[in-house]
Design an enzyme around this catalytic site. Structure first.
Site, PDB file in Angstrom:
ATOM      1  CE  LYS A  36      -0.304   0.081   5.003  1.00 48.77           C
ATOM      2  NZ  LYS A  36      -0.964  -0.441   6.198  1.00 48.77           N
ATOM      3  CE1 TYR A 276      11.018  32.962  -1.560  1.00 52.27           C
ATOM      4  CE2 TYR A 276      10.963  30.622  -1.016  1.00 52.27           C
ATOM      5  CZ  TYR A 276      10.729  31.661  -1.896  1.00 52.27           C
ATOM      6  OH  TYR A 276      10.202  31.388  -3.119  1.00 52.27           O
TER       7      TYR A 276
HETATM    8  C1  LIG Z   1      -0.168  -1.427   6.828  1.00 47.27           C
HETATM    9  C2  LIG Z   1      -0.724  -2.672   7.306  1.00 47.27           C
HETATM   10  C3  LIG Z   1       0.116  -3.752   7.610  1.00 47.27           C
HETATM   11  C4  LIG Z   1       1.636  -3.672   7.517  1.00 47.27           C
HETATM   12  O1  LIG Z   1       2.159  -2.882   8.563  1.00 47.27           O
HETATM   13  P1  LIG Z   1       3.747  -2.722   8.778  1.00 47.27           P
HETATM   14  O2  LIG Z   1       3.854  -2.070  10.096  1.00 47.27           O
HETATM   15  O3  LIG Z   1       4.238  -1.809   7.691  1.00 47.27           O
HETATM   16  O4  LIG Z   1       4.345  -4.056   8.697  1.00 47.27           O
HETATM   17  C5  LIG Z   1      -0.480  -4.936   7.988  1.00 47.27           C
HETATM   18  N1  LIG Z   1      -1.827  -5.049   8.082  1.00 47.27           N
HETATM   19  C6  LIG Z   1      -2.664  -4.024   7.810  1.00 47.27           C
HETATM   20  C7  LIG Z   1      -4.125  -4.228   7.942  1.00 47.27           C
HETATM   21  C8  LIG Z   1      -2.138  -2.808   7.418  1.00 47.27           C
HETATM   22  O5  LIG Z   1      -2.961  -1.795   7.167  1.00 47.27           O
END
Ligand SMILES: *Cc1c(COP(=O)(O)O)cnc(C)c1O
Length: 384
Positions: A36, A276
């Protein structure tokens, strides 16, 4: 087209991290690579095919949109699991048709999935997500009877493959009791389903932090994001692992190097202000270099007068406010710097490292946020 920075992704670092993670989860556990957030900024289109090449065959995404992006570049042999959004009829049809698996956390989606699966003469492959205490998504305990009845009534169109939940902060001991309680609730719910003749082929709860801090939650499958990219979920979990295993070198290797170049150099006379406003006054005659990366490119404005970069094997300071598309670094002590020189913003050059960790601390951003904010249009390429 001129690009002002590039991101390199190291395949050998990834293999190293996979070996390490495998040593933690054991041989039989399914490793689901969480991609993701544009593969945590690494770029789905760059990262996923590389992961498939080194043997990863299970991927977790947030949305059907990300699943589309994955499918376009995949070798077609991997399992895809959507953990979040797949709601429109069109997206669910596509998802079910391609045997893409997805979380269900409300009856509405379950009903809609069955309706579509019937029409397509398919089975929807679902993972039942349980609310165990994060209070985000997931069926609450009092809904389970209805879920079970619905599943029983629609067996021909449902493959209830997994039972899952997500921890509300497994990376910090502060949440210890909350996470422990989540594990208890999860196990209770699993037994409840089982006593109603619904058994799951895949039980999954663990994310990166849980693998380290709650290894008892490593089950049939783990959903691993941040650790596969070579970062610890928190400094605390890193220290915990080091102490427990009596090591002091990092078994994880970041995949990412973020590079730009020197756009120009110039002398600034004593008494002049730089960038700036008036945050930097040249207290001696100085030499500066401009770099064509700014906050619009994911280099946080909060790194103004804080950030570091590497040029010609020297660590240099970001001075003045980070602009939208440029920043300025102090090269007073390395006058040999020239226009066109390579600049490393994250990663290594001549044995000097800038880690996202230190970078993240400087900008008070977590690894997660800094990585996922790297814009999609920065070119990414795989290196050895
Ligand atoms: C993002 C996510 C993970 C992975 O988490 P990490 O801390 O990056 O390993 C696992 N399960 C769900 C439902 C997530 O949203």
């Amino acid at each position: 087209m001129d690009v002002t920075s590039t991101i390199e992704i190291s395949k050998s670092a990834y293999q190293n991290n996979l070996t390490f993670i495998r040593s933690l989860i054991g041989e039989s556990c399914i490793f689901s690579s969480v991609i993701k957030g544009n593969a945590y900024g690494h770029g789905i289109e760059t990262f996923a095919p590389m992961a498939e090449e080194v043997g990863v065959n299970h991927f977790s995404v947030f949305s059907a949109y990300e699943a589309h992006r994955f499918k376009k570049v995949s070798n077609g042999e991997s399992t895809v699991m959507i953990m979040g959004v797949a709601d429109s009829t069109q997206e669910l049809e596509w998802t079910i048709n391609l045997n893409i698996e997805f979380f269900v956390f409300d009856l509405e989606r379950l009903q809609k999935a069955v309706k579509i699966a019937k029409r397509l003469k398919k089975k929807a492959i679902v993972h039942i997500e349980i609310e165990t205490g994060m209070n985000r998504t997931g069926f609450c305990v009092d809904e389970l009877k209805d879920v079970i009845h619905f599943i029983e009534d629609n067996k021909e169109h449902l493959d209830v493959k997994g039972l899952c939940t997500h921890f509300a902060g497994a990376e910090s001991i502060t949440n210890y009791f909350r996470v422990k309680k989540q594990i208890v609730v999860y196990n209770r719910v699993y037994k409840f389903f089982k006593s109603n003749n619904i058994d799951f082929r895949q039980k999954h709860l663990a994310c990166s932090a849980a693998i380290i801090n709650y290894p008892q939650t490593i089950n049939d499958l783990v959903r691993v994001g941040i650790m596969q990219y070579g970062f610890w979920p928190s400094r605390e979990s890193q220290m915990k692992y080091y102490t427990k295993n009596k090591i002091n070198t990092n078994p994880l290797e970041p995949l990412i190097t973020w590079k730009s170049y020197v756009m120009g150099t110039k002398a600034v006379a004593v008494g002049e202000y730089i960038s700036y406003g008036t945050t930097v006054l040249a207290e001696t005659d100085m030499k500066i270099a401009t770099i064509p990366v700014g906050y619009a490119h994911g280099f946080s404005r909060s790194l103004s007068n804080q950030g570091k970069a590497i040029i010609r094997g020297h660590r240099v300071d970001v001075i003045g406010l980070v602009n939208m598309n440029m920043m300025i670094v102090d090269i007073t002590n390395i006058p040999e710097v020239e226009k066109g020189d390579e600049v490393v913003l994250i990663g290594q050059q001549n044995g000097i490292t800038i880690s996202v960790n230190s970078f993240g601390e400087m900008s008070h951003q977590l690894n997660y946020e800094l990585l996922t904010r790297l814009p999609e249009d920065i070119p990414r390429k795989i290196i050895k």
